[in-house]
Write an enzyme that holds these catalytic residues in place. Structure first.
Site, short mmCIF file in Angstrom:
data_model
loop_
_atom_site.label_atom_id
_atom_site.label_comp_id
_atom_site.label_asym_id
_atom_site.label_seq_id
_atom_site.Cartn_x
_atom_site.Cartn_y
_atom_site.Cartn_z
CG HIS A 1 -4.12 -4.05 3.32
ND1 HIS A 1 -3.30 -3.70 4.37
CD2 HIS A 1 -4.56 -2.88 2.79
CE1 HIS A 1 -3.24 -2.39 4.48
NE2 HIS A 1 -4.01 -1.87 3.52
CD GLU B 1 -2.46 -6.69 5.79
OE1 GLU B 1 -3.17 -5.69 5.99
OE2 GLU B 1 -1.77 -6.82 4.76
CB CYS C 1 -1.01 -0.04 1.14
SG CYS C 1 -2.35 -1.19 0.77
#
Length: 370
Positions: free
Chosen positions: A344, A346, A258
């Site tokens: 993202h 994760e 990001c």
């Protein structure tokens, strides 16, 4: 309903448009920030504690917020990072057995103003048409003139450096010191689940402040370098951009997510831009150009890498594309050990289509060690 009557509240947009609602708790308060929306059907606690949302007023498009309470182990930072909450239906009661407190208590403990009973569909439609803008949410309806003036003085997100506001003040370590790999992570708004993903892949992680130099990181003897997610405009992050340039000069393994992805682009002379209303949700479709596979991804960003600028750089390739608007969702350097993504992997609370990117980074480290 906890309160028989609740104070009236409004959302005042920068262009003067007003939306009405009610205060979740009967307090007199005002909050300012850029208004944005998230389309996720779950994960509100993770959203509210994500440092990437620092300075923003969050509109949740899911109709019910608070219905499963909060759980201490599911926060993504040291506390709530949104400036305020705007929702349709706020649940004072929660039914999740694992929860340790209500969302109302969670917000009150950190002095976060929340407004419900808002026509969020109309508000989101307005933002989509007119773009992201600053706003105020308030229950202080007798102070509107002062609030309008303060709103006019609120800085625009474009050009605003916020990473220093959320970064750690001191470096810290997470994981087993005897782990196979050592990862130096630059904290420009890092989420806890990123660190968890490294640790469970046999990594020992040291998290450094936003303005750390390569020399300071190298003194810890890491195997790989990571640039985190975070809030605000990437262009003012001079120290982080210099760090990325220095890492690339030595061709050390580098991975960015990001804001870190945008910093890597800027370090290669590729420009970034402020999006009309950004990507925020957990169902964004991305095409992996290397594999031809589609991925459903978690995204949260209001800035993006210029595709035109990237395609003009012969040393950089686009690896992932956002299928809704064809924006750059990932890149790699052709002659360097470096890649990054705009979303993202994760993905706390999910989906998990892109967790392979952490494994890809470990493989890059192995290649560098061979």
């Amino acid at each position: 309903m906890k309160y028989k009557t609740r104070n009236k509240a409004i959302i005042l947009l920068q262009d003067g448009t007003i939306f009405h609602g009610k205060a979740v708790s009967n307090i007199k308060a005002t909050a300012y920030g850029e208004v944005c929306f998230n389309t996720g059907m779950t994960g509100y606690q993770e959203i509210f504690t994500d440092p990437s949302y620092f300075g923003q007023l969050m509109v949740t498009t899911n109709a019910h917020i608070g219905n499963y309470g909060t759980f201490a182990e599911e926060i993504e930072s040291d506390g709530i990072k949104i400036a305020g909450l705007i929702c349709k239906n706020f649940s004072y009661n929660y039914s999740r057995p694992l929860a340790d407190k209500s969302l109302e208590t969670f917000l009150e403990e950190q002095n976060i103003l929340a407004i419900s009973d808002v026509d969020t569909r109309a508000l989101v439609a307005y933002i989509r048409d007119n773009g992201a803008m600053n706003a105020a949410i308030t229950t202080e309806l007798d102070k509107l003139d002062d609030i309008k003036k303060a709103l006019g003085d609120t800085p625009e997100m474009n050009g605003l450096e916020l990473a220093s506001k959320v970064s750690t003040k001191e470096a810290y370590e997470v994981g087993n010191p005897e782990a196979t790999y050592r990862i130096a992570a630059l904290d420009i708004g890092i989420k806890k689940n990123i660190i968890r993903n490294f640790v469970k892949r046999d990594c020992f992680v040291k998290v450094f402040p936003f303005n750390t130099s390569l020399a300071e990181m190298k003194a810890w003897n890491p195997d790989g370098y990571f640039l985190s997610n975070g809030p605000g405009d990437p262009e003012p992050l001079a120290e982080a951009i210099t760090l990325a340039k220095d890492i690339l000069k030595e061709n050390l393994p580098l991975f960015g997510i990001c804001l870190g992805h945008q910093v890597i682009a800027l370090a290669n002379g590729i420009s970034t831009f402020k999006m009309h209303n950004g990507h925020r949700g957990i169902n964004h479709p991305v095409l992996n150009k290397d594999t031809g596979k589609g991925e459903i991804t978690s995204q949260n960003h209001g800035f993006a890498v210029s595709r035109e600028s990237l395609e003009a750089n012969p040393e950089v390739a686009i690896t992932h594309v956002h299928l809704n608007d064809q924006t750059v969702a990932g890149l790699k350097l052709k002659s360097k050990n470096c890649f990054s993504v705009q979303y993202h992997p994760e993905a706390s609370p999910g989906p998990h289509d892109a967790t392979y990117l952490f494994d890809q980074f470990i493989e890059n480290i192995k290649k560098a060690q061979a």
